[in-house]
Design a protein around this motif. Structure first.
Motif, PDB file in Angstrom:
ATOM      1  N   VAL A  33       0.840  -1.201   0.000  1.00  0.00           N
ATOM      2  CA  VAL A  33       0.000   0.000   0.000  1.00  0.00           C
ATOM      3  C   VAL A  33       0.876   1.253   0.000  1.00  0.00           C
ATOM      4  O   VAL A  33       0.641   2.192  -0.776  1.00  0.00           O
ATOM      5  CB  VAL A  33      -0.966   0.000   1.219  1.00  0.00           C
ATOM      6  N   VAL A  34       1.904   1.278   0.840  1.00  0.00           N
ATOM      7  CA  VAL A  34       2.795   2.443   0.914  1.00  0.00           C
ATOM      8  C   VAL A  34       3.493   2.659  -0.430  1.00  0.00           C
ATOM      9  O   VAL A  34       3.585   3.791  -0.906  1.00  0.00           O
ATOM     10  CB  VAL A  34       3.817   2.290   2.066  1.00  0.00           C
ATOM     11  N   SER A  35       3.954   1.585  -1.056  1.00  0.00           N
ATOM     12  CA  SER A  35       4.610   1.705  -2.362  1.00  0.00           C
ATOM     13  C   SER A  35       3.680   2.345  -3.387  1.00  0.00           C
ATOM     14  O   SER A  35       4.072   3.263  -4.108  1.00  0.00           O
ATOM     15  CB  SER A  35       5.048   0.332  -2.873  1.00  0.00           C
ATOM     16  N   GLU A  36       2.447   1.852  -3.449  1.00  0.00           N
ATOM     17  CA  GLU A  36       1.473   2.398  -4.401  1.00  0.00           C
ATOM     18  C   GLU A  36       1.202   3.871  -4.129  1.00  0.00           C
ATOM     19  O   GLU A  36       1.193   4.687  -5.052  1.00  0.00           O
ATOM     20  CB  GLU A  36       0.159   1.616  -4.320  1.00  0.00           C
ATOM     21  N   LEU A  37       0.981   4.206  -2.861  1.00  0.00           N
ATOM     22  CA  LEU A  37       0.651   5.592  -2.522  1.00  0.00           C
ATOM     23  C   LEU A  37       1.824   6.533  -2.785  1.00  0.00           C
ATOM     24  O   LEU A  37       1.621   7.651  -3.272  1.00  0.00           O
ATOM     25  CB  LEU A  37       0.204   5.688  -1.060  1.00  0.00           C
ATOM     26  N   LEU A  38       3.050   6.086  -2.478  1.00  0.00           N
ATOM     27  CA  LEU A  38       4.210   6.945  -2.724  1.00  0.00           C
ATOM     28  C   LEU A  38       4.441   7.129  -4.229  1.00  0.00           C
ATOM     29  O   LEU A  38       4.862   8.212  -4.660  1.00  0.00           O
ATOM     30  CB  LEU A  38       5.455   6.383  -2.037  1.00  0.00           C
ATOM     31  N   ASP A  39       4.152   6.096  -5.009  1.00  0.00           N
ATOM     32  CA  ASP A  39       4.243   6.234  -6.467  1.00  0.00           C
ATOM     33  C   ASP A  39       3.218   7.250  -6.969  1.00  0.00           C
ATOM     34  O   ASP A  39       3.512   8.067  -7.833  1.00  0.00           O
ATOM     35  CB  ASP A  39       4.043   4.884  -7.165  1.00  0.00           C
ATOM     36  N   GLU A  40       2.005   7.197  -6.395  1.00  0.00           N
ATOM     37  CA  GLU A  40       0.960   8.166  -6.762  1.00  0.00           C
ATOM     38  C   GLU A  40       1.390   9.578  -6.424  1.00  0.00           C
ATOM     39  O   GLU A  40       1.210  10.497  -7.215  1.00  0.00           O
ATOM     40  CB  GLU A  40      -0.347   7.871  -6.009  1.00  0.00           C
ATOM     41  N   VAL A  41       1.963   9.767  -5.226  1.00  0.00           N
ATOM     42  CA  VAL A  41       2.404  11.085  -4.792  1.00  0.00           C
ATOM     43  C   VAL A  41       3.485  11.613  -5.740  1.00  0.00           C
ATOM     44  O   VAL A  41       3.471  12.776  -6.136  1.00  0.00           O
ATOM     45  CB  VAL A  41       2.942  11.038  -3.333  1.00  0.00           C
ATOM     46  N   ALA A  42       4.424  10.740  -6.105  1.00  0.00           N
ATOM     47  CA  ALA A  42       5.505  11.144  -7.012  1.00  0.00           C
ATOM     48  C   ALA A  42       4.940  11.536  -8.383  1.00  0.00           C
ATOM     49  O   ALA A  42       5.385  12.510  -8.980  1.00  0.00           O
ATOM     50  CB  ALA A  42       6.513  10.007  -7.153  1.00  0.00           C
ATOM     51  N   GLN A  43       3.937  10.779  -8.866  1.00  0.00           N
ATOM     52  CA  GLN A  43       3.311  11.086 -10.153  1.00  0.00           C
ATOM     53  C   GLN A  43       2.586  12.430 -10.097  1.00  0.00           C
ATOM     54  O   GLN A  43       2.627  13.217 -11.037  1.00  0.00           O
ATOM     55  CB  GLN A  43       2.313   9.990 -10.543  1.00  0.00           C
ATOM     56  N   ALA A  44       1.919  12.696  -8.987  1.00  0.00           N
ATOM     57  CA  ALA A  44       1.162  13.938  -8.836  1.00  0.00           C
ATOM     58  C   ALA A  44       2.084  15.156  -8.778  1.00  0.00           C
ATOM     59  O   ALA A  44       1.708  16.249  -9.206  1.00  0.00           O
ATOM     60  CB  ALA A  44       0.306  13.884  -7.580  1.00  0.00           C
ATOM     61  N   ASP A  45       3.294  14.973  -8.264  1.00  0.00           N
ATOM     62  CA  ASP A  45       4.242  16.090  -8.129  1.00  0.00           C
ATOM     63  C   ASP A  45       4.916  16.447  -9.453  1.00  0.00           C
ATOM     64  O   ASP A  45       5.557  17.484  -9.551  1.00  0.00           O
ATOM     65  CB  ASP A  45       5.305  15.776  -7.076  1.00  0.00           C
TER      66      ASP A  45
END
Length: 156
Positions: A143-155
């Motif tokens: 879950v953390v991996s997915e969410l951190l990837d999402e955050v990186a994509q959003a930035d």
């Protein structure tokens, strides 16, 4: 409310009276793991949280065994491990589902200001302390991996 250790002892007696071999054997293995941990700690009695951590390790070991048994075509042994997992999980607190883990993870990511996968260590450290005993570590990691990837994509 009795502790996990007392409940294990009581259930062991009940399993012996009922001639429930799978339950009896599983509880004995768990008791042995707890006893070994106490010996490592120079005979001091373990805290409830330590016992729960041992139970979680026992479940994790069995899940890994299931994977190996299935690769080797030994479904009979995999099934035996599943039975043992079901017995051990009765002594663990209810595990959080993916949605609940995700909610906790989002809060921690926001709290630490994580901006991508490079912040995994900060997030995982805090989150695992918060969710100790309540969630499977591999689920939390995914879950953390997915969410951190999402955050990186959003930035970007």
């Amino acid at each position: 409310m009795p502790g996990v250790r007392d409940q294990l002892r009581s259930d062991l007696r009940d399993a012996m009276r009922a001639k429930d071999a799978p339950r009896r054997n599983t509880i004995r293995m768990v008791e042995a793991a707890i006893k070994n941990a106490e010996i490592e700690k120079r005979g001091s009695e373990l805290a409830e949280s330590d016992i729960l951590a041992i139970l979680q390790r026992q479940v994790k070991q069995r899940r890994e065994s299931i994977e190996q048994f299935e690769k080797g075509g030994r479904d009979d042994l995999a099934d035996q491990e599943r039975v043992e997992i079901a017995i051990i999980e009765q002594y663990l607190p209810r595990q959080l589902g993916r949605d609940e883990v995700e909610a906790h993870a989002r809060a921690v990511i926001e709290e630490v200001g994580a901006s991508g996968p490079s912040d995994r260590g900060k997030v995982m450290g805090l989150l695992m302390r918060e969710l100790r005993g309540e969630a499977d570590g591999s689920l939390v990691n995914a879950v953390v991996s997915e969410l951190l990837d999402e955050v990186a994509q959003a930035d970007r």
